[in-house]
Design a protein around this motif. Sequence first.
Motif, PDB file in Angstrom:
ATOM      1  N   GLY A  22       0.718  -1.248   0.008  1.00 44.78           N
ATOM      2  CA  GLY A  22      -0.049  -0.036   0.162  1.00 44.78           C
ATOM      3  C   GLY A  22       0.767   1.287   0.002  1.00 44.78           C
ATOM      4  N   GLY A  23       0.472   2.259   0.765  1.00 40.65           N
ATOM      5  CA  GLY A  23       1.052   3.532   0.715  1.00 40.65           C
ATOM      6  C   GLY A  23       0.219   4.857   0.419  1.00 40.65           C
ATOM      7  N   PRO A  24       0.505   5.503  -0.580  1.00 40.20           N
ATOM      8  CA  PRO A  24       1.118   4.793  -1.909  1.00 40.20           C
ATOM      9  C   PRO A  24       2.564   4.893  -1.891  1.00 40.20           C
ATOM     10  CG  PRO A  24       0.357   7.192  -2.510  1.00 40.20           C
ATOM     11  CD  PRO A  24      -0.285   6.474  -1.183  1.00 40.20           C
ATOM     12  N   GLY A  25       3.268   3.990  -2.369  1.00 42.40           N
ATOM     13  CA  GLY A  25       4.857   4.034  -2.515  1.00 42.40           C
ATOM     14  C   GLY A  25       5.131   3.251  -1.201  1.00 42.40           C
ATOM     15  N   GLY A  26       4.308   2.402  -0.654  1.00 40.78           N
ATOM     16  CA  GLY A  26       4.854   1.493   0.440  1.00 40.78           C
ATOM     17  C   GLY A  26       5.863   0.481  -0.156  1.00 40.78           C
ATOM     18  N   SER A  27       7.100   0.247   0.934  1.00 37.48           N
ATOM     19  CA  SER A  27       7.979  -0.533   0.503  1.00 37.48           C
ATOM     20  C   SER A  27       7.519  -2.121   0.412  1.00 37.48           C
ATOM     21  CB  SER A  27       9.467  -0.385   1.545  1.00 37.48           C
ATOM     22  OG  SER A  27      10.352  -1.296   1.134  1.00 37.48           O
ATOM     23  N   GLY A  28       7.622  -2.768  -0.679  1.00 39.95           N
ATOM     24  CA  GLY A  28       7.580  -4.069  -0.536  1.00 39.95           C
ATOM     25  C   GLY A  28       8.779  -4.596  -0.448  1.00 39.95           C
ATOM     26  N   ILE A  29       9.998  -4.322  -0.714  1.00 41.84           N
ATOM     27  CA  ILE A  29      11.344  -4.626   0.148  1.00 41.84           C
ATOM     28  C   ILE A  29      11.223  -4.797   1.555  1.00 41.84           C
ATOM     29  CG2 ILE A  29      13.671  -4.284   0.314  1.00 41.84           C
ATOM     30  CD1 ILE A  29      13.148  -4.884  -2.552  1.00 41.84           C
ATOM     31  N   GLY A  72       9.328 -15.188 -14.480  1.00 41.38           N
ATOM     32  CA  GLY A  72       9.066 -16.313 -15.174  1.00 41.38           C
ATOM     33  C   GLY A  72       7.700 -16.792 -15.083  1.00 41.38           C
ATOM     34  N   ASP A  73       6.830 -15.964 -14.709  1.00 37.96           N
ATOM     35  CA  ASP A  73       5.377 -16.523 -14.484  1.00 37.96           C
ATOM     36  C   ASP A  73       4.531 -16.177 -15.774  1.00 37.96           C
ATOM     37  OD1 ASP A  73       5.863 -17.702 -12.117  1.00 37.96           O
ATOM     38  OD2 ASP A  73       4.959 -16.294 -11.015  1.00 37.96           O
ATOM     39  N   GLU A  74       3.792 -16.990 -16.326  1.00 35.51           N
ATOM     40  CA  GLU A  74       2.823 -16.614 -17.419  1.00 35.51           C
ATOM     41  C   GLU A  74       1.642 -15.483 -16.776  1.00 35.51           C
ATOM     42  OE1 GLU A  74       1.173 -19.312 -20.908  1.00 35.51           O
ATOM     43  OE2 GLU A  74       0.161 -19.648 -18.989  1.00 35.51           O
ATOM     44  N   ARG A  75       1.288 -15.940 -15.821  1.00 34.63           N
ATOM     45  CA  ARG A  75       0.256 -15.266 -15.035  1.00 34.63           C
ATOM     46  C   ARG A  75       0.586 -14.547 -14.050  1.00 34.63           C
ATOM     47  NH1 ARG A  75      -2.416 -19.138 -17.454  1.00 34.63           N
ATOM     48  NH2 ARG A  75      -4.323 -18.667 -18.997  1.00 34.63           N
ATOM     49  N   LEU A  76       0.122 -13.384 -13.432  1.00 38.12           N
ATOM     50  CA  LEU A  76       0.331 -12.771 -12.457  1.00 38.12           C
ATOM     51  C   LEU A  76      -0.162 -13.298 -10.944  1.00 38.12           C
ATOM     52  CD1 LEU A  76       2.087 -10.027 -10.715  1.00 38.12           C
ATOM     53  CD2 LEU A  76      -0.354  -8.918 -11.209  1.00 38.12           C
ATOM     54  N   ASN A  77       0.517 -13.537 -10.221  1.00 41.71           N
ATOM     55  CA  ASN A  77       0.087 -13.936  -8.726  1.00 41.71           C
ATOM     56  C   ASN A  77       0.405 -12.775  -7.778  1.00 41.71           C
ATOM     57  OD1 ASN A  77      -0.560 -16.699  -9.640  1.00 41.71           O
ATOM     58  ND2 ASN A  77       1.694 -17.010  -9.533  1.00 41.71           N
ATOM     59  N   TYR A  78      -0.674 -12.388  -7.093  1.00 35.89           N
ATOM     60  CA  TYR A  78      -0.133 -10.705  -6.548  1.00 35.89           C
ATOM     61  C   TYR A  78      -1.242 -10.917  -5.289  1.00 35.89           C
ATOM     62  CZ  TYR A  78      -0.638  -5.786  -6.183  1.00 35.89           C
ATOM     63  OH  TYR A  78      -0.582  -4.600  -5.721  1.00 35.89           O
ATOM     64  N   TYR A  79      -0.776 -10.346  -4.127  1.00 40.85           N
ATOM     65  CA  TYR A  79      -1.455  -9.728  -2.756  1.00 40.85           C
ATOM     66  C   TYR A  79      -0.906  -8.532  -2.744  1.00 40.85           C
ATOM     67  CZ  TYR A  79      -2.428  -8.931   2.001  1.00 40.85           C
ATOM     68  OH  TYR A  79      -2.964  -8.541   3.116  1.00 40.85           O
ATOM     69  N   GLY A  80      -2.173  -7.636  -2.644  1.00 45.11           N
ATOM     70  CA  GLY A  80      -1.931  -6.059  -2.500  1.00 45.11           C
ATOM     71  C   GLY A  80      -3.033  -5.561  -1.451  1.00 45.11           C
ATOM     72  N   VAL A  81      -2.437  -4.990  -0.522  1.00 45.55           N
ATOM     73  CA  VAL A  81      -3.267  -4.384   0.457  1.00 45.55           C
ATOM     74  C   VAL A  81      -3.514  -2.905   0.383  1.00 45.55           C
ATOM     75  CG1 VAL A  81      -1.519  -4.318   2.169  1.00 45.55           C
ATOM     76  CG2 VAL A  81      -3.953  -4.492   2.970  1.00 45.55           C
ATOM     77  N   SER A  82      -4.545  -2.340   0.861  1.00 50.51           N
ATOM     78  CA  SER A  82      -4.847  -0.938   0.810  1.00 50.51           C
ATOM     79  C   SER A  82      -4.560  -0.501  -0.516  1.00 50.51           C
ATOM     80  CB  SER A  82      -4.164  -0.022   1.800  1.00 50.51           C
ATOM     81  OG  SER A  82      -4.464   1.156   2.103  1.00 50.51           O
ATOM     82  N   TYR A  83      -3.697   0.865  -0.727  1.00 50.22           N
ATOM     83  CA  TYR A  83      -3.296   1.220  -1.986  1.00 50.22           C
ATOM     84  C   TYR A  83      -2.813   0.190  -3.013  1.00 50.22           C
ATOM     85  CZ  TYR A  83      -2.799   5.575  -4.707  1.00 50.22           C
ATOM     86  OH  TYR A  83      -3.125   6.715  -5.705  1.00 50.22           O
ATOM     87  N   GLY A  84      -2.413  -0.781  -2.487  1.00 48.75           N
ATOM     88  CA  GLY A  84      -1.975  -1.914  -3.182  1.00 48.75           C
ATOM     89  C   GLY A  84      -3.054  -2.807  -4.232  1.00 48.75           C
ATOM     90  N   HIS A 107      -3.701 -15.823  -9.385  1.00 49.69           N
ATOM     91  CA  HIS A 107      -4.139 -15.890  -7.966  1.00 49.69           C
ATOM     92  C   HIS A 107      -3.951 -14.166  -7.650  1.00 49.69           C
ATOM     93  CE1 HIS A 107      -2.902 -20.050  -8.712  1.00 49.69           C
ATOM     94  NE2 HIS A 107      -4.007 -20.293  -7.833  1.00 49.69           N
ATOM     95  N   VAL A 108      -4.651 -13.531  -7.563  1.00 52.94           N
ATOM     96  CA  VAL A 108      -4.792 -12.162  -7.105  1.00 52.94           C
ATOM     97  C   VAL A 108      -5.883 -11.841  -5.972  1.00 52.94           C
ATOM     98  CG1 VAL A 108      -5.293  -9.782  -7.746  1.00 52.94           C
ATOM     99  CG2 VAL A 108      -4.156 -11.208  -9.322  1.00 52.94           C
ATOM    100  N   VAL A 109      -5.287 -11.397  -4.913  1.00 57.65           N
ATOM    101  CA  VAL A 109      -5.844 -11.048  -3.594  1.00 57.65           C
ATOM    102  C   VAL A 109      -5.837  -9.703  -3.598  1.00 57.65           C
ATOM    103  CG1 VAL A 109      -6.307 -11.157  -1.264  1.00 57.65           C
ATOM    104  CG2 VAL A 109      -5.425 -13.183  -2.381  1.00 57.65           C
ATOM    105  N   LEU A 110      -7.106  -9.007  -3.139  1.00 51.27           N
ATOM    106  CA  LEU A 110      -6.886  -7.359  -3.245  1.00 51.27           C
ATOM    107  C   LEU A 110      -7.551  -7.243  -1.495  1.00 51.27           C
ATOM    108  CD1 LEU A 110      -8.290  -6.345  -6.491  1.00 51.27           C
ATOM    109  CD2 LEU A 110      -5.915  -6.561  -5.798  1.00 51.27           C
ATOM    110  N   ASP A 111      -7.159  -6.848  -0.817  1.00 52.80           N
ATOM    111  CA  ASP A 111      -7.365  -6.926   0.658  1.00 52.80           C
ATOM    112  C   ASP A 111      -7.442  -5.316   1.055  1.00 52.80           C
ATOM    113  OD1 ASP A 111      -7.767  -7.133   3.221  1.00 52.80           O
ATOM    114  OD2 ASP A 111      -5.733  -8.233   3.380  1.00 52.80           O
ATOM    115  N   SER A 112      -8.802  -4.798   1.355  1.00 53.92           N
ATOM    116  CA  SER A 112      -9.106  -3.604   2.086  1.00 53.92           C
ATOM    117  C   SER A 112      -8.973  -2.407   0.872  1.00 53.92           C
ATOM    118  CB  SER A 112      -7.983  -3.168   3.195  1.00 53.92           C
ATOM    119  OG  SER A 112      -8.075  -4.267   4.138  1.00 53.92           O
TER     120      SER A 112
END
Length: 578
Positions: free
Chosen positions: A165-172, A272-284, A301-306
């Motif tokens: 989230g964030g925007p700009g929150g660090s995924g690192i 190397g993935d054909e489709r995006l697997n993603y977990y994003g929360v808030s602004y993500g 597999h995409v999860v959109l949380d909050s």
Amino acid sequence: MRGLRRRRVPAQGNGAGRRHDLLSRLLAPLVSVAILATLLLLAAAPARVPADAGSHTGGSGPAVAVGAGPSAAPGDRAAAIGDRPSTTPFTFTGPVQPNPAGLGAFYGKRVTWATCADDERFDCGTVVVPVDYERPRGARTSVALRRLPASGPAHRIGSLLINPGGPGGSGIEFVGEAPDFFGDAVRQRYDIVGFDPRGMGQSDPVRCLRDSDLDAMYAADPTPDTPGERAAARKAPAERNRACLTRGGPLAARMGSEFVARDLDVLRSAVGDERLNYYGVSYGTMIGALYAQFFPSRVGHVVLDSAVLPDAREEATPSQQDVDASARGWADEFDDVVDDFATDCGSSVECPLGKDRAAVSATLVTFLDRLDRHPLETGYASLPRLTEGWATTAIGWGLTRPETWPDLVDALDTAVSGDDGSDLAAFAMEMVDRNEDGTYAADATERGHLPVTCADWPPSPWDSAVPSRDVLENHPLWARVEAPTTAECDGWTGVRRRTLTVRPDVSTPVLVIGNDDDKTTPIEDTRALAGEISRSRLVTVSADGHGAYGSDNDCADEVVDDYLARAKAPEDGFHCGA
């Protein structure tokens, strides 16, 4: 004021529970009422569900979901309440859309991973993306990634890219906590990959705002009451924005979520993935929704949380009645937080600020008005005076972080009762990543917010909406901590978002989940976003706080783990009990 329109509450908020401490540490400051008020004024429209939310007319993706029926309209999403939802297995078949034309220099370039120097559990790498996707032969920038390899490689599905989230929150930083945040089943089957969005953190950083700019924003008078103060408040945003674009150059002008979503597809290719697997929360969730709009058949597999609802339709100038109604809603929510703060303050001993919300509010209003006339000494050479602006910064940021409330109470008591501004100044500096010598951390939370916010939210008649005097007088603490200001994106000439609504037509179920009592991104927005994504599965959770996954609700954790690790989608409209 945090903004009168809910569409623009963008930032990650407080987490709670065994795995959500990370989000609390990383991103709770990003929802500070004071910062959203005095810095970015993310005005957001009264919550509404689009009339066509049950129909979807976006691009078609050919992947086939087994048993994934069409989404119901948000108003129809009522299902059983329980501990274990019924689930439907889903699979991915059929072709995916080709990589975008003209971008062969960026796609298909696998990440070169190397053990991270600071932690051998993780691998580090970078991916090069174009600064401007319409001019791919022009300037380039790099995006930093960090990977936690799957613990069960024999059963590995692929990579799970994550955004906090964030925007700009660090995924690192987020991936650093992945061993504790994600369930064992998810950890076994995915490489967890975090990234710092373009221009942020360990990616090629944009130094848009200097230390002096941040100081000026945090110290800004929230209640300008002289002609000179009002004139300075009106001029400041445009001057700051012009300087930001001059210093940040082409990248600062192209840091909006549309660019990040397109970067995300390059990252998908790079791992190397054909489709995006993603977990994003808030602004993500906004980044994830835009990705689904642009690349519907690439959705895995995409999860959109909050959710943050991306809708930013052109609107007519609001009536004063509309402005006041929206303002009262925000003020009531703010008062609820202050009520919780006052209750917590007096839970073990008598609260030194007052016995209840009304008393605490009165104490703080009197204190802030006194500071406006007579700032307090702090003893810090770089911040010698505690002004009303710095005090509202401390209060605004602190209210969003319940774990800091004991320290905030002590600091306020010292300032209010002892006329000593040192503790509250120290608290404020800690909240905004400011050092005692006046420098800010290189990754201080607000350094990169401005170019993202101003890119993502086009000018609106709501930006400069100001409530009536009686609304401000009836909610005096809110009126000071979330003080009405001029539009913070005045003068912004960077690239603005073009996709102002999303209607992703995906063929496999996207999981959209949120807490019923989320005061940062209201559950209405999560419901509305689910209604805009074809075949999505909405799950609501009887919980407060921001972020449903990893927040001590076993049902919510099981739903997400089943979806990500076992390709089992819950029934649409399922509700997890407390």
